[in-house]
Design a protein around this motif. Structure first.
Motif, short mmCIF file in Angstrom:
data_model
loop_
_atom_site.label_atom_id
_atom_site.label_comp_id
_atom_site.label_asym_id
_atom_site.label_seq_id
_atom_site.Cartn_x
_atom_site.Cartn_y
_atom_site.Cartn_z
N LEU A 153 0.81 -1.22 0.00
CA LEU A 153 0.00 0.00 0.00
C LEU A 153 0.84 1.28 0.00
N PHE A 181 -3.14 7.31 8.99
CA PHE A 181 -2.28 6.19 9.37
C PHE A 181 -0.83 6.67 9.24
N SER A 183 1.94 5.67 8.22
CA SER A 183 2.64 5.46 6.96
C SER A 183 2.21 6.50 5.91
N ASP A 265 -7.12 6.50 0.32
CA ASP A 265 -6.49 5.31 0.88
C ASP A 265 -7.64 4.40 1.34
N HIS A 268 -9.15 0.33 4.56
CA HIS A 268 -10.24 -0.19 5.41
C HIS A 268 -11.57 -0.24 4.67
N TYR A 290 -4.62 -7.42 2.74
CA TYR A 290 -4.51 -8.40 3.85
C TYR A 290 -5.59 -8.24 4.89
#
Ligand code: PLP
Length: 483
Positions: A153, A181, A183, A265, A268, A290
């Motif tokens: 990602l 997040f 990242s 993004d 979720h 994942y």
């Protein structure tokens, strides 16, 4: 119409369903499971058991496959409410991987261009495109060419930002939310610095209200405020901490009308809520596979590039396309192996590919996506709406049962509006409760996600979780907070 179906309908309209007075009984939970037309999907997954979670050494036993024929308490599947972090293992993964290992062992390098006739796999050259085709409906692409499966990602976020974040003196700001997040934050910060700019001047952080809710109105007002100087708006489709689902189509349109490029993004969201990325005209999006998509730890990620950005114009004889950081796997298959110096990208998102992707990683993802392709996001979302509403209802009942005057043991910080959340509910625990609650959940075989200091995130994902699991979770959780 069944009780289950009428609740799904009410929830789809954004209303709260009524639950009967016996909703907190195991019989009621089981009656909802009996009406669930997706219940057989649970058999497609391996759910860790209470015993397997304690495993310290490999013993060749796959959880759920009893060795002596008797089912003991230890064989009981755990309550796996952590699909928002790492999805459970689809049984197909082992089958697909075995096919891949046999292919590689048997035909070696020829596997790049050939596949074995009774295999669930394509040749290695076509696997990324096969996974893109299997993902297109999940994210609402008009065509698989709008999807590329590659990298992970954050890497995809960087690659997309390289193409889509082109700051100028006038327009250089990135609009983001209060708690991206980490990242994503590092990616924004480093990209801004990479362009020789100052993150303090080029990042616009939107703050939520006192309930950690970031309203669409506030987002639109921020867009207006930065209509002249923002280059990009990048938000999570669902905020990982609170579970708030943003109004992707409305925000996208509003920002684009003011000249701002819009990316999402969807870590979720993918496999969790219905998406229509093409129709919503989203410029680009990235997601991991994942979590809700169950591709396995660190499995390969996805990116969406709207078709208008993926065009390759050959009318002048030389390819003209959106600038990007390129590599040989983005080159069109017709010329990829010519090994010449002119980069001619594959039209669409797949022209953003860079390297030869891992066929082993793609195998695990192809297996996971094959399970999704047996159902639809509409059906999964309908079940998720009911499962989450049922969880919310039983949690509210716990609070109602608390002695009057006592500070509530927890607060749901995820929006109450079913259309502003996905599967996950985030529970903010009263100070001092986290350690005891976490220990009790673990002791009773509940796997869910803890965010220190005080939040647990509970995600009863529709693919393999049951209403019965929710009922059991509530029993354990209530006992835990009572000490
Ligand atoms: C919202 C969000 N963005 C980014 C990431 C980072 O993903 P990766 O490690 O696959 O780059 C995660 C990981 O959980 C995430 O939840």
């Amino acid at each position: 119409m069944s009780d289950f179906a009428s609740k799904a309908k009410v929830l789809r309209d954004g209303q709260k369903p009524e639950f009967p007075s016996n909703a907190n009984t195991l019989e009621y939970a089981q009656s909802l499971d009996a009406q669930d037309k997706l219940r057989h999907f649970r058999d497609e997954f391996i759910i860790p058991t209470r015993a397997s979670l304690k495993k310290k050494a490999l013993d060749g036993i796959i959880p759920g496959a009893q060795t002596n024929g008797t089912i003991t308490d230890a064989d009981t599947p755990c309550i796996y409410f952590v699909g928002n972090s790492l999805g459970a293992q689809p049984k197909a993964v082992r089958r697909f991987l075995e096919a891949q290992l046999e292919t590689w062992a048997s035909i070696g390098v020829n596997g790049h261009f050939s596949s074995l006739s009774n295999s669930p796999l394509t040749s290695w050259q076509d696997m990324a495109a096969d996974c893109a085709a299997k993902s297109a409906a999940i994210v609402g692409a008009a065509d698989p060419s709008e999807v590329v499966i590659m990298n992970t990602l954050t890497v995809n976020l960087h690659f997309m930002l390289a193409s889509f974040y082109r700051p100028t003196d006038k327009r250089h700001k990135i609009i983001l939310e209060w708690r991206p997040f980490p990242s994503d934050w590092y990616a924004f910060q480093s990209q801004i610095e990479w362009h020789g700019l100052n993150p303090e001047k080029s990042m616009v952080e939107m703050q939520p209200d006192e309930n950690l809710y970031l309203s669409t109105e506030k987002i639109l007002a921020t867009i207006d405020e930065h209509a002249e100087d923002a280059a990009l708006l990048l938000l999570p489709g669902i905020q990982y901490y609170t579970g708030q689902l943003f109004d992707i189509p409305r925000i996208t349109k509003y920002a684009q009308e003011r000249g701002i490029v819009v990316g999402w993004d969807l870590a979720h969201c993918a496999g969790n809520v219905e998406l229509q990325l093409h129709d919503w005209n989203v410029d680009f999006a990235v997601w991991c596979t994942y979590k809700y998509l169950n591709g396995g730890p660190g499995s390969m990620a996805g990116a969406f590039v709207h078709e208008r950005h993926g065009k390759v114009d050959m009318s002048s004889g030389k390819p003209v396309f959106k600038p990007r950081l390129s590599g040989w796997y983005g080159a069109d298959k017709s010329v990829r192996f010519n090994m010449d110096k002119e980069f001619q990208p594959t039209p669409g998102a797949q022209g953003f590919q860079v390297s030869n992707p891992s066929a082993i990683d793609l195998t695990s993802l192809a297996a996971a996506l094959s399970v999704f392709n047996k159902t639809s996001m509409k059906d999964l979302r309908s079940k998720a709406l009911v499962l989450t509403a049922y969880t919310e209802h039983l949690l509210d009942e716990i609070v109602r049962r608390q002695p009057e005057g006592e500070e509530p043991a927890f607060k749901i910080i995820t929006p109450r509006d079913p259309l502003q959340r996905g599967t996950q509910l985030s529970l903010l625990l009263r100070d001092g409760l986290m350690d005891t609650v976490a220990a009790a959940l673990e002791a009773h075989g509940v796997v869910c996600d803890k965010r220190k200091p005080n939040v647990i995130r509970v995600a009863p994902v529709p693919m393999y979780c049951r209403f019965e699991d929710v009922w059991k979770f509530i029993e354990i959780f209530e006992a835990a907070i009572r000490g």
